[in-house]
Motif scaffolding. Structure first.
Motif, PDB file in Angstrom:
ATOM      1  N   VAL A 155     -20.838  16.987  18.010  1.00 31.52           N
ATOM      2  CA  VAL A 155     -22.205  17.110  18.509  1.00 31.52           C
ATOM      3  C   VAL A 155     -22.802  18.398  17.953  1.00 31.52           C
ATOM      4  CG1 VAL A 155     -23.655  17.273  20.570  1.00 31.52           C
ATOM      5  CG2 VAL A 155     -21.598  15.850  20.590  1.00 31.52           C
ATOM      6  N   LEU A 156     -24.025  18.313  17.455  1.00 31.36           N
ATOM      7  CA  LEU A 156     -24.665  19.455  16.800  1.00 31.36           C
ATOM      8  C   LEU A 156     -25.602  20.140  17.785  1.00 31.36           C
ATOM      9  CD1 LEU A 156     -25.488  17.594  13.461  1.00 31.36           C
ATOM     10  CD2 LEU A 156     -23.420  18.904  14.039  1.00 31.36           C
ATOM     11  N   ASP A 157     -25.212  21.318  18.250  1.00 26.73           N
ATOM     12  CA  ASP A 157     -25.995  22.015  19.267  1.00 26.73           C
ATOM     13  C   ASP A 157     -27.120  22.861  18.688  1.00 26.73           C
ATOM     14  OD1 ASP A 157     -24.661  20.978  21.415  1.00 26.73           O
ATOM     15  OD2 ASP A 157     -23.288  22.669  21.659  1.00 26.73           O
ATOM     16  N   ASN A 158     -27.086  23.101  17.382  1.00 26.99           N
ATOM     17  CA  ASN A 158     -28.124  23.920  16.765  1.00 26.99           C
ATOM     18  C   ASN A 158     -28.706  23.218  15.540  1.00 26.99           C
ATOM     19  OD1 ASN A 158     -28.395  26.467  18.270  1.00 26.99           O
ATOM     20  ND2 ASN A 158     -26.233  26.753  17.758  1.00 26.99           N
ATOM     21  N   LEU A 159     -29.070  21.950  15.734  1.00 26.43           N
ATOM     22  CA  LEU A 159     -29.700  21.175  14.663  1.00 26.43           C
ATOM     23  C   LEU A 159     -31.217  21.301  14.786  1.00 26.43           C
ATOM     24  CD1 LEU A 159     -29.601  19.133  12.314  1.00 26.43           C
ATOM     25  CD2 LEU A 159     -29.580  17.317  14.037  1.00 26.43           C
ATOM     26  N   TYR A 160     -31.853  21.678  13.674  1.00 20.85           N
ATOM     27  CA  TYR A 160     -33.299  21.882  13.666  1.00 20.85           C
ATOM     28  C   TYR A 160     -33.970  20.856  12.763  1.00 20.85           C
ATOM     29  CZ  TYR A 160     -32.984  26.285  16.216  1.00 20.85           C
ATOM     30  OH  TYR A 160     -32.776  27.228  17.191  1.00 20.85           O
ATOM     31  N   ALA A 161     -34.942  20.136  13.337  1.00 19.96           N
ATOM     32  CA  ALA A 161     -35.802  19.258  12.557  1.00 19.96           C
ATOM     33  C   ALA A 161     -36.990  20.061  12.061  1.00 19.96           C
ATOM     34  CB  ALA A 161     -36.269  18.083  13.415  1.00 19.96           C
ATOM     35  N   GLU A 162     -37.867  19.426  11.295  1.00 24.64           N
ATOM     36  CA  GLU A 162     -39.121  20.046  10.916  1.00 24.64           C
ATOM     37  C   GLU A 162     -40.139  19.786  12.026  1.00 24.64           C
ATOM     38  OE1 GLU A 162     -39.222  21.910   8.022  1.00 24.64           O
ATOM     39  OE2 GLU A 162     -37.086  21.422   8.112  1.00 24.64           O
TER      40      GLU A 162
END
Length: 536
Positions: free
Chosen positions: A73-80
């Motif tokens: 699980v990605l806790d620091n995933l940023y979209a645009e």
């Protein structure tokens, strides 16, 4: 001696795991070796507060939660700040603004209007083009948000087949200003989405549509038929966007939860994931398939039908955490993540592209510059070992061509500010309808200790603290580095023409689906209001 042997054995174990899953082929006893498959599921306007993996009190996403438990699980995933920019960044593996995916209008947006002339440029090449050359079968299902014109169809850019839509569902379609949106199989229109013969569009108002069910059936058939060849399936689901829709069987399915159209639609998306997992297992492809699930924009959160970005502040389109930090996961049963079931590694959508290629056995080359501001980084080793050395430590947040904010480690600085004014979330010095320049005294937060960005360390109108003055110089240097390496030219989203809308798409004559165009066809500069809560 024993300690040294254990260390050597552990190193060999890690290398073996990497070799097994990062190899371009898997070898099964008695079968021909073949590359692994890739499934990407992107969802519009889904927030942290909607998914059980991030908000355990939610009970609407059991299949998504189960998928996350089989991977990381990605806790620091940023979209645009828009789904369009997220999609462009993922598919290209490069920050979308760096190759021109923005407009130069007053709103500084990356929103694709219904009459935009945008067509993907020849460079950079996108993921389906790369994988098709490797022998992959490629398919796109759902909402294609990278151009409405026939020249922009996904089949022109590496996808073998396409089923879905190319326009937003935001406006009311009257076939006078806006033609009823088309539904396409490959390049040809096969249906119009809504019945506009009545002054009241009941289908939109009631939020009932079989669209997600159609996508689910198409996905199931494609996976089953692709059993004997490597494939890349990209799914983009927009059922949560603007006016959420769900199939008849999911109406009121969330009566014991939030009991609205949004949550009903979310449950159907979760069902899509469950059917996918079952189909992969039935066709004996689960262990050979990598699944990336991610929201490509955060929840709208500004009306009762919206989702939740809790614990963050803001909504889709904002530069606050609630506008860019999204739920996401990578599932690969053949890849052992050990104890690293939740990754704190900073990642953006370009990193998802590079990591996917690496897991498939096609590692990308080195970035053009040390910090990989414009390009994706391969995070595979970091996700497996938890070691973040020499991996991304900075996230840039653009709105259109404007660098709004950046995160470095635990700190985040806002250089410009504008917010969608989510009810009850007014932030002093940060919340503003108008774009406001705060570069002289940028607003600084510790988003590890304060993910909701409620208590700024300093900035806005005063220096505030010694901690602020200690950290600010480094953040300024990083911002300068970004501006020096992301060079901007003319935006690719500048030209609009009402004649480019879906009046007479390919195949409309055969299906009697053409709509008469009675207005003046004239190219103009795209323009939208200074702030809108739509289309982001």
């Amino acid at each position: 001696m024993i300690s040294d042997r254990l260390k050597k054995s552990w190193k060999w174990f890690i290398l073996l795991v990497l070799a097994l899953c990062l190899s371009p082929t898997f070898s099964d006893s008695g079968t021909k070796s073949r590359p692994v498959n890739l499934i990407v599921i992107h969802v519009d306007q889904l927030g942290w507060g909607d998914v059980g993996l991030y908000s355990p009190w939610r009970r609407d996403t059991p299949n998504i939660d189960k998928l996350g438990k089989s991977g990381v699980v990605l806790d620091n995933l940023y979209a645009e700040t828009s789904a369009t920019a997220s999609s462009g960044t993922f598919l290209s593996g490069r920050l979308a603004v760096s190759w021109g995916l923005y407009s130069s209008n007053n709103a500084e947006d990356t929103q694709l209007l219904e009459d935009t002339g945008f067509v993907l440029p020849s460079s950079p090449r996108i993921l389906p083009q790369v994988l098709k050359e490797k022998g992959y079968s490629t398919k796109f299902i759902g909402r294609w948000n990278l151009g409405q014109r026939s020249e922009a169809n996904p089949t022109k850019f590496g996808f073998d087949s396409f089923l879905g839509t190319v326009s937003d569902r935001g406006p009311k379609y009257d076939n006078l200003r806006y033609p009823n949106i088309g539904f396409y199989r490959n390049e040809r229109i096969v249906a119009r989405m809504f019945d506009t013969r009545s002054p009241v569009d009941d289908l939109l108002d009631d939020g009932v549509s079989n669209l997600t069910k159609v996508y689910t059936d198409e996905m199931e058939v494609f996976i089953t038929k692709s059993k004997d060849q490597p494939f890349y399936l990209h799914v983009s689901l927009d059922a949560l966007k603007h006016r959420p829709y769900r199939s008849p069987q999911f109406v009121d399915s969330s009566e014991h939860s939030r009991s609205n159209n949004f949550t009903d639609a979310l449950r159907e998306i979760d069902n899509f994931v469950g059917v996918m997992m079952k189909t992969l297992t039935t066709t004996e492809q689960a262990d050979k398939t990598i699944v990336i699930f991610a929201a490509q924009s955060t929840a709208l959160a500004s009306h009762y039908e919206g989702g939740s970005n809790s614990p963050f502040t803001g909504a889709t389109g904002d530069s606050t955490e609630g506008g860019v930090r999204v739920p996401g996961l990578i599932s690969c049963p053949g890849l052992d993540f050990g104890d690293n079931k939740r990754s704190k590694q900073l990642m953006n959508f370009a990193d998802l592209h590079s990591t996917a290629l690496s897991i498939l056995g096609f590692p990308p080359g080195d970035c053009e510059e040390p910090k990989c501001v414009k390009e994706g980084m391969d995070m595979t080793k970091s996700l497996i070992t938890g070691n973040t050395t020499n991996h991304r430590d900075m996230i840039t947040i653009y709105r259109g061509r404007t660098l709004m904010a950046l995160r470095k480690g635990r700190y985040k600085v806002h250089l410009m500010s504008r917010s969608s004014f989510v009810p009850g979330q007014f932030l002093d010095n940060l919340t503003s309808y108008n774009l406001r320049n705060t570069t002289e005294l940028p607003i600084l937060f510790d988003v590890v200790a304060d993910p909701g960005e409620r208590f700024f360390i300093g900035g806005g109108f005063e220096l505030s603290s010694s901690r602020y003055t200690d950290i600010l110089p480094e953040m300024r240097r990083e911002a300068e580095y970004v501006n020096n390496h992301v060079t901007l030219g003319g935006g690719l989203l500048n030209e609009c023409n009402v004649g480019w809308r879906e009046w007479t798409p390919t195949g409309c004559l055969d299906m009697e689906l053409c709509v008469e165009f009675t207005r003046e066809s004239k190219v103009r500069m795209c323009s939208i209001p200074e702030w809108t809560g739509l289309g982001i």
